[in-house]
Design an enzyme around this catalytic site. Structure first.
Site, PDB file in Angstrom:
ATOM      1  N   LYS A 316     -11.533 -16.737  95.659  1.00  0.00           N
ATOM      2  CA  LYS A 316     -11.630 -18.140  96.562  1.00  0.00           C
ATOM      3  C   LYS A 316     -12.747 -17.824  97.429  1.00  0.00           C
ATOM      4  O   LYS A 316     -13.644 -18.468  97.435  1.00  0.00           O
ATOM      5  CB  LYS A 316     -10.303 -18.489  96.833  1.00  0.00           C
ATOM      6  N   VAL A 317     -12.388 -16.856  98.356  1.00  0.00           N
ATOM      7  CA  VAL A 317     -13.108 -16.849  99.561  1.00  0.00           C
ATOM      8  C   VAL A 317     -14.547 -16.243  98.991  1.00  0.00           C
ATOM      9  O   VAL A 317     -15.693 -16.340  99.494  1.00  0.00           O
ATOM     10  CB  VAL A 317     -12.614 -15.843 100.491  1.00  0.00           C
ATOM     11  N   ALA A 396     -11.896  -9.360 104.957  1.00  0.00           N
ATOM     12  CA  ALA A 396     -10.462  -9.048 103.896  1.00  0.00           C
ATOM     13  C   ALA A 396      -9.483  -8.408 104.453  1.00  0.00           C
ATOM     14  O   ALA A 396      -8.575  -9.143 105.349  1.00  0.00           O
ATOM     15  CB  ALA A 396     -10.789  -8.259 102.706  1.00  0.00           C
ATOM     16  N   ARG A 397      -9.312  -7.143 104.685  1.00  0.00           N
ATOM     17  CA  ARG A 397      -8.397  -6.441 105.349  1.00  0.00           C
ATOM     18  C   ARG A 397      -8.855  -5.046 105.610  1.00  0.00           C
ATOM     19  O   ARG A 397      -9.751  -4.624 104.805  1.00  0.00           O
ATOM     20  CB  ARG A 397      -7.132  -6.059 104.280  1.00  0.00           C
ATOM     21  N   ASP A 421     -13.575  -8.332 110.823  1.00  0.00           N
ATOM     22  CA  ASP A 421     -12.560  -9.338 111.514  1.00  0.00           C
ATOM     23  C   ASP A 421     -11.422  -8.595 111.367  1.00  0.00           C
ATOM     24  O   ASP A 421     -10.314  -9.084 111.921  1.00  0.00           O
ATOM     25  CB  ASP A 421     -12.662 -10.573 110.538  1.00  0.00           C
ATOM     26  N   GLU A 426      -3.693  -3.591 113.703  1.00  0.00           N
ATOM     27  CA  GLU A 426      -4.102  -4.634 114.459  1.00  0.00           C
ATOM     28  C   GLU A 426      -3.171  -5.071 115.534  1.00  0.00           C
ATOM     29  O   GLU A 426      -1.881  -4.997 115.032  1.00  0.00           O
ATOM     30  CB  GLU A 426      -4.216  -6.076 113.665  1.00  0.00           C
ATOM     31  N   HIS A 445      -9.336 -11.014 113.913  1.00  0.00           N
ATOM     32  CA  HIS A 445      -8.681 -11.561 112.886  1.00  0.00           C
ATOM     33  C   HIS A 445      -8.627 -13.022 112.591  1.00  0.00           C
ATOM     34  O   HIS A 445      -7.769 -13.765 112.904  1.00  0.00           O
ATOM     35  CB  HIS A 445      -7.178 -10.896 112.435  1.00  0.00           C
ATOM     36  N   LEU A 446     -10.046 -13.595 112.882  1.00  0.00           N
ATOM     37  CA  LEU A 446     -10.006 -14.957 113.083  1.00  0.00           C
ATOM     38  C   LEU A 446     -10.371 -15.777 111.817  1.00  0.00           C
ATOM     39  O   LEU A 446     -10.579 -17.144 112.060  1.00  0.00           O
ATOM     40  CB  LEU A 446     -10.890 -15.306 114.084  1.00  0.00           C
ATOM     41  N   GLY A 447     -10.553 -14.979 110.681  1.00  0.00           N
ATOM     42  CA  GLY A 447     -10.744 -15.679 109.534  1.00  0.00           C
ATOM     43  C   GLY A 447     -10.228 -17.063 109.254  1.00  0.00           C
ATOM     44  O   GLY A 447     -10.844 -18.072 108.915  1.00  0.00           O
TER      45      GLY A 447
END
Ligand code: NAI
Ligand code: HPV
Length: 709
Positions: A316-317, A396-397, A421, A426, A445-447
C-alpha cells in the site's frame, strides 16, 4: 489437577471441569503450515501464526493486500470465534451485541453480526447466549417441535436488560485520536494510560479485555501471560505488527487486529517528504540557518527528475510512493516477491529482482514489513552491490537495515545520504552514530503522524476492537483464518452443529485411553476446494475441549490447543448423493479408543459416534451410535435406551413434568420393532438428580444419559 488427571488425557467419569497444566508451547504443525502463497492462502494467516512462521504470516498478509479484487470479495475475515470474549469475566451479563438493534448497523455489519451471534456466541462457562430476538431460528419439522419459543424470547429480553450495565474494559496504551476514543467509550470502559513501563502494563492487563497500542508498546508473551486469559483482543492502531508477539497471542486465544489502511497516504507522503527534503538538504540547511549561517554552496542538492527510484515492498505505502515519484518525473522500479506484476505494470512500474533493484537505483525507498526475512535486508553485502552515491529512505522499520553497516556505507561514500523515520531502537540512544550522522536526515517515527491519519487510524482500530469484543467479523484480523463473509454465512448453522456435536460426543466419554483421536466426516456434494472446513474444525475442537477443561477455545487457538492437549483431529469427506445446494449433508464426529457412559453410542469399531445435520437452518442430532434419532440441538438432551414398547414417552415425560422440567423435543429411533429404541429428549432445564434417578428406575429403560449442549 495434574495433566494426567485431565479428561483429555484420562477421561473422568463425571466429566467435571478440570484445569490442565499447559505444556511448554511447541510448534504447531497445522496442515496449512507450508501452504503456498496463492489466492487461497490469503485465508491462512492463522496457520502461519500458529506455526510461528512470521515470514509466512507477513507474506500472506502482504499478498492479501496485493489483490484488491480478492479483498473486495472477501474483506470480512472471521475474527473471534467466540462472541463477547469479555464475558468470562462478566458471567451474568449479556453479550453486548444484543444491546444494539440491527437497524442501527450498516447492512453488512448487521448481517454479519446476527450471523456471528448465532454461530459463534459461545461462552466458556455459562449457557450460550440465546439467539438474537430479531432472528429466531426456524422451527424444525415433524419430529422436532419446539414447545417454548415464547419463553425463550422472554428470557432473551430479560438477559438484554440484565446485561446492559456490564462493559468490557479497553486499555489504550498510546495516544489515540479522539474520534476513536469516543467510539470505544460508547461500548466499553476506556482506560487511557500512556507511557506505561513493561511491568505496569503487565500489572494492568489482567483487568482488561482489550488493549490498543501503536508502535512504541511491546506486547510480548509476558503481557498475554499476565492477562490471566482475560485479554481477548489486541488492537494495533497502525500497520506494522512487529511489536506484538503473534505466536503468544495465538496460543492465548487472543485476537490481534490492526488498522492497515488509514495511514497509508500519510506514510507515503512522509516518504516523499524525506526523499525531496534529503535531495535538497532541507533539514541540514534549516539547522545551519538557525545556527546563524548562510551556506549556499554547502547545500547544493541533487535533482529527482530522471533518477531511478527502487521501491522495496510494493504494497500500500510502496505503491503510493511509486505513484507520487512518477509524478516527480522519476523512473520507478520495484522489488516485491509477492506483488502482482500486472498491477505494477499498470502503474508504469517494473517489478525486478532484489539485486537488480538495488544495483540500478539512485534512490532506494523501503516499504516492506519487518520480518525475519527482511531483517537487516540492507547490510554490508547489499550495500556493496549498490551504485556509489545511492540515497536511502526508510519509512518502514529500522530493523530492515543493519544500522552499523549503514554508518560504514555513509562513511565510505557508497551511500551519499539517508533519510530515516524509523530506527532499530526507538528512540535511538543519545550517542547513536547513525541518528547523529551529518548525512542523515532523521524524523522520530512520524510516518503515520498526520491529523488525518491519526483520526482515521483511531476510528479504524476502535471499530475493529469493538467489533471483535462483540464477536463480529472484521477485515483486519491478523492471527485468525480469514473466512469470507459469504462462506461464513453459508457455514453458520454447520458451525453451530459442529460445536454441539463435539460437546455431545465428549460428554458421552466415560473412560478409556483419553480423548486423543477424533475423526470428523463431512458428507458433502461439494469438492474439497469448495468447502473450507477450518472454521468447522475449530468449533468442533472447541466443543470437544471446553466441556472437559478450563481452556477457552476459539478460532484463534483451536488448532494450537488441540495439539497442545495431544488431541488429533482428522477430517475426511464423503460424497453426498444429493442435488441440494447446501454445503453439507451431515457432520459426523467419532471419538476412538474410549469407553462411553452410554454404551449405545459406541459403534462396533469401539468409537463413540454422533452425527447431525442442519434442517431448515437448525442443527439436529440424527445419529447416536447406530441409532437414528431426530432431535433439534437446543437446550439440553436426555438420551435413553429402552425396550421399544408403548407408553415410554409418556412415562419419561411425566417424570420430567412432575419435576417442572420443560420438554422441548422428543424423538425415538429404533433398530427393530418392539426390541430396542433410543429416545432423545430435549429439555430446557437441568433435571434434578431426583428426576434423573426416577428415569433410571423405569424398568424398560436400560441406560440413559443427560447431556448439556
Ligand atoms: N513510519 C511509519 O509511521 C509507518 C510505517 N509503516 C511500515 O510500512 C510497512 C508497509 O506498510 P504497508 O504498505 O501499509 O503494508 P503492506 O502490507 O500493504 O505492504 C508491504 C509490502 O511488502 C512486501 N514484502 C514483504 N516481504 C518483502 C520482501 N522480503 N521484500 C520486498 N517486499 C516485501 C509485501 O509483499 C507487501 O506488498 C509496514 O509494515 C510498516 O512497518 C507503515 C505505516 C506508517
Ligand atoms: O502503522 C505503522 O506501521 C507505523 O509505523 C505507525 O506507527 P505509530 O502508530 O505512529 O506508532
Amino acid at each position: 489437577m495434574s495433566t494426567t488427571n485431565s479428561p483429555l488425557f484420562n477421561s473422568s467419569p463425571n466429566l467435571t471441569r478440570s484445569s490442565h497444566l499447559l505444556h511448554s508451547p511447541g510448534q504447531c504443525t497445522c496442515a496449512c503450515r507450508h501452504a503456498p502463497i496463492s489466492p487461497r492462502t490469503i485465508y491462512d494467516r492463522s496457520a502461519a501464526v500458529a506455526s510461528c512462521e512470521p515470514d509466512l504470516i507477513s507474506q500472506q498478509h502482504q499478498h492479501h493486500h496485493d489483490h484488491s479484487s480478492i479483498i473486495t470479495t472477501s474483506s470480512f475475515f472471521y475474527k473471534a470465534a467466540r462472541l463477547s470474549p469479555w464475558k468470562s469475566h462478566h458471567q451474568n451479563s449479556t453479550p453486548p451485541y444484543l444491546l444494539h438493534p440491527p437497524d442501527q448497523r450498516a447492512p453488512i455489519t448487521r448481517k454479519l453480526t446476527k450471523m456471528a451471534a448465532l454461530a459463534f456466541s459461545t461462552t466458556r462457562f455459562g449457557a450460550k447466549p440465546a439467539p438474537l430476538p430479531w432472528k429466531q431460528p426456524a422451527l424444525a419439522p415433524a419430529f422436532s417441535v419446539s414447545l417454548r419459543r415464547k419463553e425463550r424470547e422472554r428470557a432473551v429480553r430479560r438477559l438484554v436488560v440484565a446485561g446492559m450495565d456490564s462493559k468490557p474494559t479497553v486499555l489504550v496504551a498510546e495516544k489515540l485520536g479522539e474520534a476513536g476514543i469516543k467510539l470505544l467509550k460508547e461500548f466499553a470502559n476506556v482506560d487511557c494510560a500512556y507511557n506505561l513501563s513493561a511491568e505496569e502494563l503487565c500489572a494492568k492487563i489482567a483487568l482488561c479485555d482489550a488493549l490498543i497500542v501503536r508502535s512504541a508498546t511491546k506486547v510480548g508473551r509476558e503481557v498475554f501471560a499476565s492477562s490471566g486469559g482475560r485479554l481477548k483482543v489486541v488492537g494495533r492502531a497502525g500497520v506494522g505488527i512487529d511489536n506484538v508477539d503473534l505466536g503468544a497471542a495465538t496460543e492465548h486465544g487472543c485476537l490481534v487486529v490492526n488498522a492497515p489502511t488509514a495511514n497509508t497516504v500519510a506514510a507515503a507522503e512522509h516518504g516523499i517528504a524525506l526523499l525531496a527534503g534529503m535531495a535538497r538538504n532541507v533539514a541540514q540547511a534549516d539547522a545551519s540557518i538557525k545556527a546563524g549561517k548562510w551556506e549556499r554552496s554547502k547545500y547544493v542538492g541533487v535533482s529527482l527528475v530522471g533518477k531511478t527510484l527502487a521501491v522495496m515492498g510494493f504494497g500500500k505505502v510502496g505503491s503510493e510512493v511509486a505513484r507520487r515519484s512518477k509524478g516527480l518525473g522519476m523512473q520507478v522500479i520495484a522489488h516485491d516477491p509477492y506483488a502482482s506484476a500486472d498491477r505494477a505494470r499498470a502503474m508504469g512500474v517494473e517489478l525486478v529482482s532484489f539485486d537488480e533493484a538495488i544495483s540500478a537505483a539512485d534512490f532506494i525507498s523501503l516499504h516492506m514489513p519487518l520480518t525475519s526475512t527482511t531483517s537487516k535486508m540492507l547490510n554490508d553485502d547489499t550495500f556493496a552491490k549498490m551504485k556509489r552515491g545511492v540515497r536511502i529512505i526508510n519509512v518502514a522499520r529500522g530493523g530492515v537495515i543493519d544500522e552499523d553497516a549503514l554508518v560504514k556505507a555513509l562513511d565510505s561514500g557508497i551511500v551519499a545520504q539517508a533519510a530515516l523515520d524509523v530506527f532499530t531502537k526507538e528512540p535511538p540512544s543519545a550517542d547513536s552514530q547513525l541518528a547523529k550522522h551529518e548525512k542523515v536526515t532523521a524524523t522520530p517515527h512520524l510516518g503515520a503522524s498526520t491529523m488525518e491519519a491519526q483520526e482515521g487510524v483511531a476510528i479504524e482500530i476502535a471499530e475493529a476492537v469493538v467489533g471483535a469484543l462483540k464477536g463480529e467479523l472484521a477485515s483486519t484480523a491478523v492471527n485468525a483464518p480469514m473466512v469470507p463473509a459469504e462462506v461464513l454465512s453459508e457455514l453458520k448453522p454447520y458451525v453451530e452443529l459442529g460445536e454441539k456435536l463435539g460437546r455431545l460426543a465428549v460428554q458421552l466419554v466415560s473412560g478409556g485411553s483419553g480423548v486423543k483421536s477424533v475423526k470428523v466426516t463431512y458428507a458433502s456434494t461439494r469438492g474439497p476446494d469448495d468447502l473450507d472446513t477450518r472454521l468447522l474444525r475449530a468449533m468442533i475442537t472447541k466443543g470437544i475441549i471446553e466441556p472437559i477443561s478450563s481452556i477457552f477455545v476459539n478460532i484463534v487457538n483451536a488448532d494450537f490447543t488441540a495439539k497442545q492437549r495431544g488431541l488429533r483431529i482428522t477430517e475426511e469427506r464423503t460424497h453426498a448423493d444429493s442435488s441440494c445446494e447446501h454445503p453439507l449433508e451431515s457432520i459426523q464426529v467419532r471419538i476412538a479408543d474410549v469407553n462411553s457412559k452410554f454404551a449405545s453410542a459406541i459403534l462396533g469399531s469401539g468409537e463413540i459416534r454422533v452425527q447431525g445435520r442442519v434442517k431448515d437452518g437448525v442443527p439436529h442430532l440424527t445419529k447416536v451410535g447406530s441409532f437414528d434419532v431426530d432431535v433439534s440441538l437446543e437446550g439440553n438432551i436426555i438420551l435413553c435406551r429402552q425396550v421399544d414398547q408403548p407408553g415410554m414417552i409418556g412415562r419419561v415425560g411425566n417424570i420430567l413434568g412432575e419435576e417442572n422440567v420443560n420438554v422441548s423435543f422428543m424423538s425415538v429411533g429404533r433398530l427393530a420393532l418392539r426390541k430396542v429404541a433410543i429416545m432423545a429428549i430435549g429439555v430446557d432445564d437441568h433435571p434434578s438428580t431426583q428426576a434423573l434417578k426416577k428415569i433410571g428406575e423405569v424398568l424398560a429403560i436400560e441406560e440413559f444419559v443427560f447431556l448439556k449442549l
